[in-house]
Design a protein around this motif. Structure first.
Motif, PDB file in Angstrom:
ATOM      1  N   CYS A   1      36.942  21.057  21.135  1.00  7.65           N
ATOM      2  CA  CYS A   1      35.735  21.831  21.085  1.00  7.65           C
ATOM      3  C   CYS A   1      35.956  23.047  21.761  1.00  7.65           C
ATOM      4  O   CYS A   1      36.478  23.134  23.053  1.00  7.65           O
ATOM      5  CB  CYS A   1      34.606  21.134  21.649  1.00  7.65           C
ATOM      6  N   VAL A   2      35.436  24.348  21.035  1.00 11.49           N
ATOM      7  CA  VAL A   2      35.861  25.647  21.697  1.00 11.49           C
ATOM      8  C   VAL A   2      34.564  26.486  21.837  1.00 11.49           C
ATOM      9  O   VAL A   2      34.193  27.239  22.462  1.00 11.49           O
ATOM     10  CB  VAL A   2      36.626  26.473  21.059  1.00 11.49           C
ATOM     11  N   GLU A   3      33.302  25.838  21.105  1.00 13.82           N
ATOM     12  CA  GLU A   3      32.088  26.447  21.149  1.00 13.82           C
ATOM     13  C   GLU A   3      31.032  25.409  21.146  1.00 13.82           C
ATOM     14  O   GLU A   3      30.752  25.115  19.876  1.00 13.82           O
ATOM     15  CB  GLU A   3      32.007  27.508  20.136  1.00 13.82           C
ATOM     16  N   PRO A   4      30.511  24.871  22.419  1.00  4.69           N
ATOM     17  CA  PRO A   4      29.418  23.695  22.404  1.00  4.69           C
ATOM     18  C   PRO A   4      28.236  24.053  21.735  1.00  4.69           C
ATOM     19  O   PRO A   4      27.761  25.229  21.816  1.00  4.69           O
ATOM     20  CB  PRO A   4      29.260  23.603  23.821  1.00  4.69           C
ATOM     21  N   LEU A   5      27.915  23.355  20.795  1.00  4.41           N
ATOM     22  CA  LEU A   5      26.509  23.567  20.089  1.00  4.41           C
ATOM     23  C   LEU A   5      25.347  22.591  20.571  1.00  4.41           C
ATOM     24  O   LEU A   5      25.600  21.430  20.950  1.00  4.41           O
ATOM     25  CB  LEU A   5      26.712  23.033  18.625  1.00  4.41           C
ATOM     26  N   GLN A   6      24.414  23.183  21.031  1.00  3.88           N
ATOM     27  CA  GLN A   6      23.235  22.657  21.843  1.00  3.88           C
ATOM     28  C   GLN A   6      22.506  21.678  20.955  1.00  3.88           C
ATOM     29  O   GLN A   6      22.325  21.973  19.587  1.00  3.88           O
ATOM     30  CB  GLN A   6      22.274  23.492  22.534  1.00  3.88           C
ATOM     31  N   PRO A   7      22.467  20.551  21.367  1.00  3.19           N
ATOM     32  CA  PRO A   7      21.794  19.629  20.610  1.00  3.19           C
ATOM     33  C   PRO A   7      20.106  19.793  20.525  1.00  3.19           C
ATOM     34  O   PRO A   7      19.615  20.422  21.224  1.00  3.19           O
ATOM     35  CB  PRO A   7      21.968  18.043  21.080  1.00  3.19           C
ATOM     36  N   ALA A   8      19.657  19.200  19.527  1.00  6.62           N
ATOM     37  CA  ALA A   8      18.207  19.453  19.242  1.00  6.62           C
ATOM     38  C   ALA A   8      17.256  18.664  20.568  1.00  6.62           C
ATOM     39  O   ALA A   8      18.000  17.484  20.775  1.00  6.62           O
ATOM     40  CB  ALA A   8      17.697  18.797  17.755  1.00  6.62           C
ATOM     41  N   ARG A   9      16.247  19.165  20.769  1.00  2.00           N
ATOM     42  CA  ARG A   9      15.672  18.348  21.849  1.00  2.00           C
ATOM     43  C   ARG A   9      15.201  16.831  21.459  1.00  2.00           C
ATOM     44  O   ARG A   9      14.745  16.517  20.339  1.00  2.00           O
ATOM     45  CB  ARG A   9      14.193  19.155  22.135  1.00  2.00           C
ATOM     46  N   THR A  10      15.379  16.073  22.347  1.00  2.00           N
ATOM     47  CA  THR A  10      15.375  14.534  22.001  1.00  2.00           C
ATOM     48  C   THR A  10      14.446  13.910  22.676  1.00  2.00           C
ATOM     49  O   THR A  10      14.039  14.314  23.786  1.00  2.00           O
ATOM     50  CB  THR A  10      16.883  13.693  21.902  1.00  2.00           C
ATOM     51  N   LEU A  11      14.280  12.454  22.551  1.00  2.00           N
ATOM     52  CA  LEU A  11      13.465  11.722  23.535  1.00  2.00           C
ATOM     53  C   LEU A  11      13.798  11.553  25.013  1.00  2.00           C
ATOM     54  O   LEU A  11      13.293  11.429  25.649  1.00  2.00           O
ATOM     55  CB  LEU A  11      13.135  10.199  22.912  1.00  2.00           C
ATOM     56  N   ALA A  12      15.159  11.513  24.961  1.00  2.00           N
ATOM     57  CA  ALA A  12      15.932  11.445  26.384  1.00  2.00           C
ATOM     58  C   ALA A  12      15.697  12.625  27.108  1.00  2.00           C
ATOM     59  O   ALA A  12      15.790  12.622  28.394  1.00  2.00           O
ATOM     60  CB  ALA A  12      17.310  10.917  26.033  1.00  2.00           C
TER      61      ALA A  12
END
Length: 220
Positions: A56-67
């Motif tokens: 990974c060279v460019e982290p992609l932010q995950p969608a907002r989740t229940l956690a």
């Protein structure tokens, strides 16, 4: 020919270690090593899974989740205090893996002294962990696991993303990890976070009895 003789000598050393014909022997072979792949195939090794090396060279932010609303993620300084819970989660999450090893709290405490430890907690209880190994120009994620009872809510994605962000992962400072080809959910999560496959190492298995029989058939 010389390489072939060396390979056979190592093979003989391996099967001479034990006398139990049901002893299981495992080996790893890079998929881009034709001679190695041919060797294990010739002696009856069975392909169990592959370890997929990802970068990974460019982290992609995950969608907002229940956690996301409930989780607390932090780096741990006193690793002995969390060793028992990390061992419990590891043993539960990886029990079905081909390379699974059961860890006691004491054994896990020793492992944790050699890594950077991040934990995710919900309602005051540890729900997951991430073990990393920072290097000068890169970093490795050695292990990630979420308590099976708390999976499926995005906690693993959130945990890994926070770790990647804390280490400023970039082209100049990439992050690497290995994941089993049989772990489809993890592969999907890592792709969503920006990891891309780079290489494949195949895991093979055979019993000592099968290996002896294969050697006898080929060289009698």
């Amino acid at each position: 020919m010389r390489r072939r003789r060396i390979g056979l000598a190592l093979f003989d050393d391996i099967i001479a270690i034990e006398t139990d014909p049901d002893l299981i022997v495992q080996t790893l072979v890079s998929s881009d090593w034709p001679a190695g792949m041919a060797f294990v195939s010739a002696f009856g090794f069975v392909h169990l899974e592959s370890e997929i090396g990802m970068k990974c060279v460019e982290p992609l932010q995950p969608a907002r989740t229940l956690a996301a609303a409930r989780a607390t993620i932090e780096q741990v300084s006193d690793v002995t205090a969390c060793a028992a819970e990390v061992a419990r989660i590891h043993n539960a999450a990886y029990a079905s893996d081909a390379a699974f090893r059961l860890y006691s709290p004491e054994e896990m405490a020793q492992v944790l002294t050699e890594t950077e430890v991040w934990i995710a907690s919900e309602d005051g209880q540890m729900s997951g962990y991430c073990l990393t190994e920072p290097e000068r120009n890169s970093m490795w994620i050695e292990s990630v696991a979420v308590d099976p009872a708390r999976q499926g809510r995005g906690l693993g994605q959130l945990l890994v993303y926070r770790v990647l962000s804390a280490h400023d992962v970039s082209v100049e400072h990439p992050c690497w990890l290995n994941v089993s080809s049989r772990n489809a959910p993890a592969l999907k999560i890592y792709r969503r976070l920006g990891f891309r496959p780079q290489h494949e190492t195949c895991r093979f298995s055979a019993t000592r009895g099968d290996l002896l029989a294969a050697r006898e058939r080929r060289f009698r």
